[in-house]
Design a protein around this motif. Structure first.
Motif, mmCIF file in Angstrom:
data_model
loop_
_atom_site.group_PDB
_atom_site.id
_atom_site.type_symbol
_atom_site.label_atom_id
_atom_site.label_comp_id
_atom_site.label_asym_id
_atom_site.label_seq_id
_atom_site.Cartn_x
_atom_site.Cartn_y
_atom_site.Cartn_z
ATOM 1 N N LEU A 295 0.828 -1.193 0.000
ATOM 2 C CA LEU A 295 0.000 0.000 0.000
ATOM 3 C C LEU A 295 0.877 1.264 0.000
ATOM 4 O O LEU A 295 0.678 2.188 -0.796
ATOM 5 N N ALA A 296 1.873 1.267 0.884
ATOM 6 C CA ALA A 296 2.765 2.424 1.003
ATOM 7 C C ALA A 296 3.507 2.657 -0.316
ATOM 8 O O ALA A 296 3.686 3.794 -0.753
ATOM 9 N N ARG A 297 3.924 1.559 -0.933
ATOM 10 C CA ARG A 297 4.665 1.661 -2.187
ATOM 11 C C ARG A 297 3.823 2.353 -3.254
ATOM 12 O O ARG A 297 4.303 3.197 -4.003
ATOM 13 N N THR A 298 2.534 1.983 -3.288
ATOM 14 C CA THR A 298 1.643 2.584 -4.276
ATOM 15 C C THR A 298 1.322 4.035 -3.918
ATOM 16 O O THR A 298 1.404 4.930 -4.751
ATOM 17 N N LEU A 299 1.010 4.267 -2.649
ATOM 18 C CA LEU A 299 0.601 5.616 -2.233
ATOM 19 C C LEU A 299 1.753 6.609 -2.346
ATOM 20 O O LEU A 299 1.530 7.797 -2.570
ATOM 21 N N ALA A 300 2.983 6.119 -2.221
ATOM 22 C CA ALA A 300 4.149 7.003 -2.269
ATOM 23 C C ALA A 300 4.210 7.789 -3.573
ATOM 24 O O ALA A 300 4.702 8.913 -3.608
ATOM 25 N N THR A 301 3.701 7.184 -4.658
ATOM 26 C CA THR A 301 3.813 7.848 -5.958
ATOM 27 C C THR A 301 2.649 8.796 -6.224
ATOM 28 O O THR A 301 2.518 9.314 -7.329
ATOM 29 N N ASP A 302 1.795 9.033 -5.217
ATOM 30 C CA ASP A 302 0.629 9.912 -5.363
ATOM 31 C C ASP A 302 -0.186 9.619 -6.614
ATOM 32 O O ASP A 302 -0.391 10.506 -7.455
ATOM 33 N N PRO A 303 -0.651 8.402 -6.767
ATOM 34 C CA PRO A 303 -1.417 8.109 -7.982
ATOM 35 C C PRO A 303 -2.766 8.829 -7.966
ATOM 36 O O PRO A 303 -3.304 9.111 -6.904
ATOM 37 N N LYS A 304 -3.268 9.134 -9.149
ATOM 38 C CA LYS A 304 -4.588 9.764 -9.246
ATOM 39 C C LYS A 304 -5.657 8.812 -8.744
ATOM 40 O O LYS A 304 -6.623 9.202 -8.118
ATOM 41 N N ILE A 305 -5.479 7.537 -9.109
ATOM 42 C CA ILE A 305 -6.443 6.525 -8.708
ATOM 43 C C ILE A 305 -5.664 5.373 -8.092
ATOM 44 O O ILE A 305 -4.623 4.984 -8.624
ATOM 45 N N VAL A 306 -6.146 4.868 -6.975
ATOM 46 C CA VAL A 306 -5.529 3.679 -6.387
ATOM 47 C C VAL A 306 -6.461 2.500 -6.638
ATOM 48 O O VAL A 306 -7.614 2.505 -6.221
#
Lengths: 383, 286, 283
Positions: free
Chosen positions: A170-181
């Motif tokens: 989760l942290a890995r994905t959120l770190a890149t500030d994606p528009k949509i998770v």
């Protein structure tokens, strides 16, 4: 059978629904069809997701829910139709340029990298706006704090528990500030206790970050509990897309009711304004009486009251007398199983917060009753 | 789930380098070989005038067509020899040794000679097999024979001994690997159900080790059918295989004639491989 | 069947004899390589010396036997083996990657690659020699020789990489893409490190096969001989124990290569094990 009931669900889902009037949708899937050879996996799918929304996609395996995620993420392109993100068609744009994050069911952590390196990966290696090691480090610490993994930065990913891996993913994905998770059955690989706590945490995280989450699951409880809106997929089609309490109060099709696993679905037919099956009939609200032919009668488990056979009915109640087979306690609820005259099963669920449990005799006959307004009939028979 | 993005080229360009290399540098030269086998051969030169003369020569002169029969005979003897000698070793390591570590050690010991130079392995047989070779010395010291055996080196026997030793690993390796993967409980269960040794062999061991057997047979066949070095060295040029014909003919610049022998060898190999693949499609085993 | 102790005992003895059969010639060769100057390429041993090793390595100038011309051939073979192992591993990796997508005629492609080792070397060499004659391209070990070596090693590299990719979890690559990394970065940072043991294996196998290859090189290798061709040239003439000394050294070299490989693999395994050790300490 689910342990939790509608009461919990309703309480969780009463938050405001960012409605269709919230401006331009962040994500629009327009008339998307996906075929593999002759096999149609998605059929004319249309949906809008707004900023800050938490949307769950509920469907059994093979309903096309994972394919839908893969199309949004950009791993595949749809056979037909368009996918817009922030108003721009992204069909043909490769995954790494979409700024859409995906949390995998198996977490897909990089096994040769440490926890910190996993989280920093996107920041350090993405095609645009790469951060320096120092900048990434700051962000990694921030993310570790956000998901509660302080101090685990230098661990290898095979040295941490399943729940911790989930947080790293989760942290890995959120770190890149994606528009949509996008989350692909994110709780599927966790055990029951962890799943319950992660459920709450995921939702908190989303609210705190103001991010847009699209969460795919096969678990109706998860879908109902977490979502602002819920998409029920049925064999590649959207069967219903609405706020969870609305979906729950009024499933649009028998398939939706089936997917929610909270409804008795009785097979039979509508004839002359009433629902008949082999050896019994059930009453219908007037607006359902226009149907005729094979049909499925649907009533929520927790709408059913169990009474002694000689109990008198209130006006507007439906009822049937049938045999009690067995019961099941599960924490906050007790479920009574009955057998209809033609052998179909019927259940009544009591939430012990709201109703007192009954002592029933197995094999004895009881009168089951429910408000006519809470029963629906759908044309056709669900298998 | 396979990627569905892009056109054929962006999805499958990775097939191009490998297939290009094989088609340009292997398939095309083999077709060239078939073509050249119909060229006109003079003593010093070849001309691309089509003729079947080289073919007629090959099948009319015993020295050449006997090479075909020699090749097939030697192939069969070595194939049977490697299996007869190798399969018991595989059975021992794969089925009788229970400890995984010991199994690995024994298997490594059995296949490690594969790692050494092929030519060195041939050379090493010379001091073993000669009149004054180690084998004769040992047999005489043990009073098994009184005169040194003379048929060991520079004969077909010596060549076959050498080949069997060199190619044995290709049977032991794959067959042991397949046998060691068989769950002992399966055999146990079969025995509990009343299956005898013969039946266990036929219904369990044979089918489950078949890919290993076929792989071994393909390795041995391909290598033996293409042989020319071992006969040249250990048979003292007494045994002529198709490979030897090709080498000799190229040596005297008879390209057309070498190509005829080459095409004949290709046909033999193709028949053998296709036959073996009918038993098991190895594509499905990878 | 595997429970019978008598059978196990018999097979055990047989395995011993089998090892003797496998290693006997090597042992005899090893002993004979230490013949003194007046010793021949067979028993009896006339003493014990390292004369033939010195002769082989050119330490002793004059000798009744002509020195083996291994020096330049060895250099050529090493350079060639290096070129071949890199090309073969790159081709094998790319082709195995292609097999991760579904495509028509996978069977055809699979066997097309397998032909590289199914077709006997002598035929490959012959075919390439014919084509190069026809096109008037000179044959060189680094051109035509290189081409036929890759044909031979490519199938092995391909099989190794295919096996590795079959066990490879594709979702980590997709995760990398979803984090914004392009295809090249993903390969460099994610795919490559994860398939590295396979790549190492492919490099080792291709190197060894090429280093030892001679049936293909005999026609396609050109006038400058590689090491195996030099040795093959000795087959026709009287042999001396210097050939055995060469055999011993060459076998040691092969094992050294294997040992380096084993150490490299062990290091990567140990690195993970060390990580696990830390975890234990923390607990």
């Amino acid at each position: 059978m689910s342990a939790e009931g509608t009461a919990t669900v309703a309480a969780d889902a009463t938050g405001t629904v960012p409605g269709r009037d919230a401006g331009q949708p962040l994500l629009q899937v327009r008339n998307v069809t996906q075929r593999y050879g002759d096999k149609v996996v998605l059929r004319n799918v249309d949906l809008d997701v707004f900023e800050n929304e938490y949307v769950t996609v509920l469907g059994p395996s093979g309903s096309g829910k994972s394919v839908l995620l893969r199309l949004i993420a950009g791993f595949e392109d749809p056979t037909e139709g368009e996918i817009d993100i922030s108003g721009r068609n992204v069909v043909g744009v490769p995954a790494h340029l979409r700024n859409v994050g995906l949390v995998f069911q198996n977490f897909a952590l990089f096994p040769h990298l440490k926890v910190g390196q996993n989280i920093a990966y996107g920041l350090r290696n993405r095609a645009h706006d790469r951060l320096s090691a120092a900048e990434a480090d700051v962000k990694v610490e921030e993310m570790l704090h956000l998901v509660g993994l302080e101090g685990l930065k230098d661990r290898r990913v095979n040295q941490i528990s399943g729940g911790q891996r989930q947080r790293v993913a989760l942290a890995r994905t959120l770190a890149t500030d994606p528009k949509i998770v996008l989350l692909d059955e994110p709780l599927g690989a966790l055990d029951a206790n962890l799943r319950a706590s992660m459920k709450i945490e995921l939702r908190k995280l989303q609210t705190r970050l103001g991010a847009t989450f699209v969460h795919v699951t096969g678990n109706e409880e998860e879908a109902l509990a977490m979502a602002d809106r819920i998409i029920v997929l049925e064999r590649g089609r959207i069967a219903q897309f609405d706020a969870p309490e609305r979906v729950f109060a009024r499933p649009e099709t028998a398939q939706v009711a089936f997917a929610l696993s909270r409804f008795n679905l009785v097979k039979g037919r509508v004839e002359g304004g009433s629902f008949v099956a082999d050896g019994f009939s059930l009453c219908l609200a007037p607006d359902h009486q226009v149907l005729s032919g094979p049909a499925t009668y649907c009533v929520g488990y927790d709408r059913v009251d169990v009474e002694e056979v000689d109990t008198s009915l209130a006006p507007g109640d439906c009822s049937i007398v049938c045999k009690h087979v067995s019961h099941e306690y599960s924490g906050a609820t007790v479920t009574y199983l009955f057998e209809l005259p033609d052998g179909q099963h019927f259940e009544a669920q009591y939430h012990l917060h709201h109703r007192k449990a009954k002592r029933l005799e197995e094999g004895a006959e009881y009168l089951l009753r429910w408000p006519m307004a809470r029963a629906f009939v759908y044309p056709g028979v669900v298998e | 789930m396979s990627g569905q993005r892009g056109n054929w080229f962006t999805r499958h360009w990775q097939l191009i380098p490998g297939s290009a290399w094989m088609i340009l540098f292997l398939i095309a030269p083999l077709i060239m070989m078939i073509y050249v086998s119909f060229w006109t051969q003079t003593s010093f030169d070849i001309k691309p005038d089509l003729t079947t003369k080289s073919w007629q020569t090959f099948f009319s002169q015993p020295v050449y067509y006997s090479a075909l029969w020699n090749t097939i005979r030697v192939w069969l003897i070595v194939l049977v020899g490697t299996f007869v000698l190798g399969v018991p070793v595989a059975i021992f390591i794969g089925l009788f040794v229970r400890s995984n570590t010991v199994q690995t050690i024994l298997l490594v010991l059995a296949v490690i000679p594969f790692w050494t130079s092929f030519l060195v392995r041939i050379v090493a047989w010379k001091p073993m097999l000669g009149q004054n070779g180690a084998l004769n010395i040992i047999l005489m010291k043990a009073h098994i024979i009184s005169e040194p055996l003379s048929f060991l080196l520079y004969t077909e026997v010596g060549m076959i001994i050498g080949m069997i030793q060199i190619y044995l690993v290709f049977v032991v390796g794959p067959v042991t690997f397949m046998l060691s993967r068989i769950d002992p409980n399966v055999i146990e269960a079969a025995r509990d159900l009343g299956a005898g040794t013969g039946r266990i062999f036929k219904d369990i061991l044979l089918p489950l080790s078949r890919p290993g057997l076929v792989t071994g047979a393909i390795f041995v066949s391909v290598l033996v059918l293409g042989e020319f070095a071992t006969p040249a060295s250990l048979s003292g040029r007494k045994v002529n295989l198709l490979g030897n014909v090709i080498v000799t003919q190229v040596g005297s610049l008879k390209w057309a004639f070498a190509s005829v022998a080459g095409v004949v060898l290709t046909v033999v190999i193709a028949l053998v491989i296709v036959g073996l693949l009918r038993i098991t499609d190895l594509r499905k085993e990878v | 069947m595997y429970k019978s102790p008598i059978l196990k005992w018999i097979l055990g003895v047989y395995y011993g004899l089998f090892l003797l059969f496998l290693y006997g010639p090597f042992i005899v060769m090893g002993i004979l390589s230490f013949q003194p100057q007046n010793g021949g390429p067979q028993f009896p041993m006339r003493g014990f010396s390292i004369y033939w090793y010195e002769q082989l390595l050119g330490i002793i100038g004059t000798s009744r036997a002509a020195p083996l011309p291994v020096g330049p051939a060895l250099v050529r073979s090493l350079i060639l083996a290096f070129m071949v192992m890199v090309t073969s591993t790159v081709l094998g990796t790319i082709t195995a990657q292609a097999f991760r997508h579904r495509f028509k005629h996978t069977g055809f492609m699979f066997y097309l690659v397998m032909l590289g080792f199914i077709v006997p070397g002598v035929l490959v060499g012959l075919g390439v020699a014919l084509v190069s004659n026809q096109l008037h391209i000179d044959k060189h070990w680094w051109l035509t020789g290189y081409i036929v070596h890759v044909i031979y090693t490519f199938p092995f590299s391909f099989l190794v990489m295919l096996a590795i990719f079959n066990r490879f979890d594709r979702s980590v690559e997709e995760a990398s893409a979803s984090l914004g990394a392009g295809a090249a970065t993903t390969f460099r940072k994610i795919t490559f490190p994860l398939v590295f043991p396979g790549i190492l294996t492919s490099l080792l196998i291709a190197f060894t096969l090429s280093y030892d290859e001679f049936p293909r090189s005999i026609f396609a290798g050109g006038p400058q001989l590689t090491l195996p061709l030099t040795i093959y040239g000795q087959f026709g003439i009287e042999i001396h124990p210097n050939l055995f000394a060469f055999g011993v050294l060459s076998t040691l070299f092969s094992f050294a290569l294997l040992a380096v490989f084993a150490i490299l693999i062990a290091i990567s395994v140990k690195r993970r094990a060390r990580g696990r050790g830390i975890q234990e300490e923390i607990r």
